[in-house]
Design a protein around this motif. Structure first.
Motif, PDB file in Angstrom:
ATOM      1  N   VAL A  71       0.913  -1.250  -0.095  1.00 51.74           N
ATOM      2  CA  VAL A  71       0.133   0.047   0.060  1.00 51.74           C
ATOM      3  C   VAL A  71       0.932   1.262  -0.038  1.00 51.74           C
ATOM      4  O   VAL A  71       1.967   1.276   0.333  1.00 51.74           O
ATOM      5  N   LYS A  79       0.514   5.288  -9.684  1.00 56.22           N
ATOM      6  CA  LYS A  79       0.142   3.920  -9.510  1.00 56.22           C
ATOM      7  C   LYS A  79       0.920   3.149 -10.416  1.00 56.22           C
ATOM      8  O   LYS A  79       1.248   2.041 -10.169  1.00 56.22           O
ATOM      9  N   GLY A  97      -2.011  -1.241  -3.603  1.00 55.93           N
ATOM     10  CA  GLY A  97      -3.089  -0.127  -3.361  1.00 55.93           C
ATOM     11  C   GLY A  97      -2.754   1.057  -2.982  1.00 55.93           C
ATOM     12  O   GLY A  97      -1.695   1.534  -2.658  1.00 55.93           O
TER      13      GLY A  97
END
Length: 136
Positions: free
Chosen positions: A70, A96, A104
């Protein structure tokens, strides 16, 4: 005007960060008047993505990641003169891409930005936090 260039920029200077974040509603929620603290904030962030046009910074994403699961986005800001042009979405997309498909992205949105995150298709979840006592 030339295209927006997105890049990971771990050596971003406090002055560039302040130029963007300090121009937004986030200015009252970040220590933009304390350059030394901003430098320490940037040093402790392992995911800094910038948006530049003709070399001038117009947007910044600052996150903290474990590198495997994450990335917590602490700041996503676009200079008001450049808002509404997809730059915030571009910063998130670049982040991303840099993180890869196994990662995530989580962020806590201020009320002013909730509709933007909904519009770009981010999922919603409740968030909890302890606020800081020193704000400058």
């Amino acid at each position: 005007m030339s295209a927006i260039v997105y890049a990971q920029e771990q050596t971003l200077g406090a002055e560039d960060y302040i130029a963007v974040v300090g121009s937004t509603y986030m200015a009252e929620r970040r220590p933009v008047g304390n350059v030394e603290r901003v430098r320490r904030i940037l040093t402790g962030s392992n995911m800094i993505v910038t948006a530049r046009q003709d070399g001038k910074i117009v947007g910044v994403l600052r996150g903290i990641s474990d590198g495997e699961w994450v990335c917590y986005v602490a700041d996503l800001a676009v200079h008001p003169e450049h808002q509404g042009k997809g730059i915030g979405t571009g910063l998130l997309r670049k982040c991303k891409d840099l993180l890869g498909p196994g990662m995530g992205i989580v962020l806590v949105a201020y009320p002013e930005a909730v509709e933007y995150y909904r519009k770009i298709g981010m999922g919603e979840m409740p968030a909890f936090y302890f606020d800081r006592e020193i704000r400058t």
